[in-house]
Design an enzyme around this catalytic site. Sequence first.
Site, PDB file in Angstrom:
ATOM      1  N   ASP A 326      47.869  39.083  35.595  1.00  0.00           N
ATOM      2  CA  ASP A 326      46.427  39.897  35.671  1.00  0.00           C
ATOM      3  C   ASP A 326      46.371  40.636  36.522  1.00  0.00           C
ATOM      4  O   ASP A 326      47.330  41.415  37.299  1.00  0.00           O
ATOM      5  CB  ASP A 326      45.808  38.566  35.465  1.00  0.00           C
ATOM      6  CG  ASP A 326      45.750  37.833  36.081  1.00  0.00           C
ATOM      7  OD1 ASP A 326      46.464  38.288  37.054  1.00  0.00           O
ATOM      8  OD2 ASP A 326      45.233  36.727  36.276  1.00  0.00           O
ATOM      9  N   ASP A 328      43.419  41.268  39.379  1.00  0.00           N
ATOM     10  CA  ASP A 328      42.526  40.916  40.730  1.00  0.00           C
ATOM     11  C   ASP A 328      41.812  42.024  41.160  1.00  0.00           C
ATOM     12  O   ASP A 328      42.284  42.639  41.661  1.00  0.00           O
ATOM     13  CB  ASP A 328      43.014  39.937  41.317  1.00  0.00           C
ATOM     14  CG  ASP A 328      43.763  38.566  40.386  1.00  0.00           C
ATOM     15  OD1 ASP A 328      43.152  38.617  39.484  1.00  0.00           O
ATOM     16  OD2 ASP A 328      45.020  38.082  40.725  1.00  0.00           O
ATOM     17  N   ASP A 416      39.909  39.717  37.083  1.00  0.00           N
ATOM     18  CA  ASP A 416      39.436  38.689  37.355  1.00  0.00           C
ATOM     19  C   ASP A 416      38.488  39.426  38.466  1.00  0.00           C
ATOM     20  O   ASP A 416      39.571  40.325  39.195  1.00  0.00           O
ATOM     21  CB  ASP A 416      40.259  37.517  38.179  1.00  0.00           C
ATOM     22  CG  ASP A 416      41.157  37.069  36.823  1.00  0.00           C
ATOM     23  OD1 ASP A 416      41.145  36.623  35.502  1.00  0.00           O
ATOM     24  OD2 ASP A 416      42.107  36.292  37.842  1.00  0.00           O
TER      25      ASP A 416
END
Length: 470
Positions: A326, A328, A416
């Site tokens: 992912d 961030d 995120d």
Amino acid sequence: CLLKRRNEQGAEAGVSRCDEVKFEDVRLYLVERKMGRSRRSFLTQLARSKGFIVEDILSDAVTHVVSEDSRASSLWAWLKGCELGNLPSMHVLDISWFTDSMREGRPVAVETRYLIQDTKFPTTAVASAAVTVSQYACQRQTTTENNNKIFTDALEVLAEYYEFKEIEGPCLAFRRATSVLKSLPFVVQCLRDLRDLPCLGEHTKAIMEEILEYGRSFEVEQTLSDERYQTLKLFTSVFGVGPKTADKWYRQGLRSFSDVLTEPGIHLNRMQQTGFLHYGDISRAVSKAEARALGSIIDEAVRAITPDAIIALTGGFRRGKEFGHDVDFLVTTPELGRERSLLPDVIDELKKKGFLLYCDYHASTFDMARLPSFSFEAMDHFAKCFLILRLEEGKVEGGLNSSEKDSRGWRAVRVDLVSPPLDRYAYALLGWTGSRRTNEQNKEFLAATTEKDIFAHLGLEYIEPWQRNA
């Protein structure tokens, strides 16, 4: 050899102070042989302009020797004639390492392909004898290059196995051992190479000895074939499914995604529904190019709300990784208190632009009155949101990291966002940069405006982000 060793004070004399030094632990020396004086001068200025220290004189202060002379025998004969006490610890590198480092704007990992090796003096034996490894992960310089992947892959399987069983001791022991092995600049070839290294227990050494002797670990193979391990690993690969939920489904007799999705008694929450819906995309690695494209999207959305925002890409990509699971970002503003309402506005902007596929927002519960405290993890209380964004192929240099059969022209990516107050930004940057092991610190609050301040507070040598892949 006319070159002489200098003391530490003298070594500083050969460093240009005209440019800002970004990489204090890396000192280059460019070998003029074959390169020529004018080209050496040009490359020296190029490196210094990018924040590298380039020494004018070869000395024991040098960490990286760069040469265009591909004849290892003649180069090493010359180096040995220079009476260098620290030669065994130096990286002797082909010019391709320098070229790649200039392109990346930082020292790239020293991979085997860059090394000009002295065939009469095996590098692994020299390295293993010269290396001193700190017991603290935050003081071990660990790049993305892993010389002992055959061991760390095995130990990570066992760490995950014990994590699924909720047995903390062995899990932590294997993760700490893995962290140490990743930091080693040489390949472990025998158990003698492990002498005096921290965090390597008898169980770890037994696993490594088995791999050294047979090329594999029977305990690891048994673990990989364990039905419970296989099932929990499969279920926890879904966004929104943790070990407890995965274990619950396993105990209900479920073994596949089809079992879960067709079981009448299973009620998926919104996050899990999204996880299954976009599983193909968000289980696929995210490339550095995709992370950059997402950075542009986030930057545009945030600055539409507050032009003076501070935005930083964190996680593995800040540590120099080429791929991640992912992406961030830290997002904050100079106006204290504004960060509490910033993320909802950013979410609305992303939704308006058509990027938002999923959002799970958590408002700030940060309480300054509870600091410092051993029972209050400050960073867990910053405002944050877990997103899935739609990333169009046209926004990614080189295209999406998608399967060949995928003709949609877009993919879903996990993103995120964390929004700390500005006076906590340095700690948040250090914490969310990672890696996991380098973040084991005492729970005491000390004021800091930069990551270097935090290391200084702890009396530790500063470690660059790209050296924190512990």
